[in-house]
Design a protein around this motif. Structure first.
Motif: not given
Length: 440
Positions: A189-193, A224-225, A232-241, A437-440
């Motif tokens: 839900h948060c790109l692995n944040a 997979v996101m 459909g793509r894998r994401v490693f991490s978006a960092g801190i939520n 407030g921004r979308s990733l």
């Protein structure tokens, strides 16, 4: 406000009991003065300045008290170093045994209901305390070793995982195959944040890899996101939520200190053996591989610096935008220059430069870069290469040379204080409010 009442740092007597009473009096007076002010969001400029001065004097008193007595305090908190409390428990026990030294569980519970901008900032007092503890060679090493012991949750799950080779831990899925256990992060839900829950799940997962007698190599990869931009793509991490940080849901002891002293340090240093029979090594080491798809931002980039091998898709990148967010990038400041050198490290940390895996700079962090469609097969080859007792022995020696225990302890002592301050900086609160407030 009570007219004429001011705070002052007491003259310390050298007696722990007497000085603890003095500190409690100062902290109690500070709390009374703060209670007479409006809540933080309702304060005018003069009232905000008054609150800041109250905190400054009280924190100066805490720091001075700890400079005199930190080893005695820590000895009492740990029953003569016989107990090994984790960071959060240690800070709460300090509040009970030494009133005013750290915030109470009630004070922290009140703050937990508020957004970051609304909080009084009592976690800064925890930062003052932990900084002093880590600065002490005796107390600091004891605390760090305590945090390298397996969690109760992992010990409870070990038999089932060893037997089945599969466990679901909320945001992390663990699956073992032919001696390799892959940790797949599913915080979709948060790109692995990273949030409080993911940090807890990650530490349990790392513990299980290191405890499991059937696992010889650990792998970390993003799942997979479902996010529209990355479906459909894998994401490693978006960092801190950042949304959770804005909402006041990122814990200083559990998240910011816990991740550095806990699962990240365990990946690098190994797990401290819980039993009396620790020969020939006190720490259980295993090789670790990071498989990076799409991006590793912030805390995700910090993670790459402790892995033995980093495999990346050719369209992946990493970045450390902590300076833009206003916070300190974990132990990234301590470890990055070993990989990229001093000048490039400054560009990455201070300017938030995006480093593509396929670039010459990227190859300083990414060991191997392959087309995205070749990640699975390349990962199998890497794992087989690292599945060797000789690799374990050599990584143990390398890590001892690269990152001496006390050097890391010294860094964490500074980090604890600086990150606690940054967590409540006006610029940080403003930035995370906009970015959340921004979308990733």
């Amino acid at each position: 406000m009570t007219a004429g009442v001011e705070l002052a740092v007491p003259a310390w007597s050298g007696s722990l009991a007497a000085d603890a009473e003095h500190l409690a009096a100062v902290a109690g007076a500070a709390d009374q003065m703060l209670a007479e002010l409006p809540v933080k969001p309702a304060r005018d400029r003069d009232q905000a300045a008054r609150a800041e001065e109250i905190h400054r004097v009280a924190r100066q008193a805490r720091a001075a008290f700890l400079a005199e007595h930190v080893d005695q305090v820590y000895t009492e908190l740990t029953d003569g170093l016989r107990r090994r409390p984790r960071v959060t428990e240690l800070a709460l026990t300090a509040a009970d045994l030494f009133p005013g030294l750290t915030p109470t569980s009630e004070q922290l519970a009140e703050e937990a209901e508020l957004t970051q901008a609304e909080k009084e900032g009592r976690e800064i007092d925890q930062g003052v305390f932990l900084s002093a503890v880590l600065r002490s060679p005796t107390a600091g090493r004891h605390l760090m070793e305590s945090m390298l012991m397996p969690t109760t949750r992992a010990l409870d799950l070990l038999d089932a995982f060893t037997a089945e080779g599969l466990v679901e831990l909320g945001a992390v899925r663990m699956e073992r195959s032919d001696g390799t256990t892959q940790l797949t992060v599913h915080n979709a839900h948060c790109l692995n944040a990273e949030d409080n829950e993911l940090i807890a799940d990650m530490e349990t997962a790392v513990d299980l890899v290191l405890l499991d007698p059937c696992t010889r190599v650990g792998v970390l990869r993003g799942g997979v996101m479902t996010h529209p931009r990355y479906a459909g793509r894998r994401v490693f991490s978006a960092g801190i939520n950042l949304k959770h940080l804005h909402e006041g849901r990122i814990s200083f002891t559990g998240f910011l200190m816990g991740r550095e002293l806990g699962y990240i340090h365990k990946i690098y240093r190994g797990l401290l053996s819980p039993g009396p029979d620790t020969w020939p090594h006190r720490f259980t080491h295993k090789p670790w591989v990071a498989a990076v798809d799409t991006f590793a931002i912030g805390g995700g980039a910090q993670l790459l610096l402790v892995f033995d091998y980093v495999l990346a898709a050719s369209d992946a990148y990493f970045s450390l935008p902590a300076a833009q967010e206003g916070i300190v990038p974990g132990a990234g400041s301590f470890r990055m220059s070993r990989h990229t050198g001093a000048r490039l490290t400054r560009q990455i940390l201070l300017s938030g430069s995006k480093i593509w895996a396929s670039s010459a700079e990227g190859r300083l962090v990414f060991d191997e870069v392959v087309p995205a469609e070749a990640m699975d097969s390349a990962l199998e080859v890497v794992v087989r290469r690292l599945d060797s007792p000789a690799v374990q022995a050599n990584r143990r020696i390398l890590h001892t040379v690269e990152e001496p225990f006390d050097a890391f302890r010294g860094y964490l002592a500074e980090f604890a204080f600086e990150q606690a301050l940054r967590l409540y900086g006006d610029d940080v609160i403003a930035k995370v409010g906009r970015r959340a407030g921004r979308s990733l």
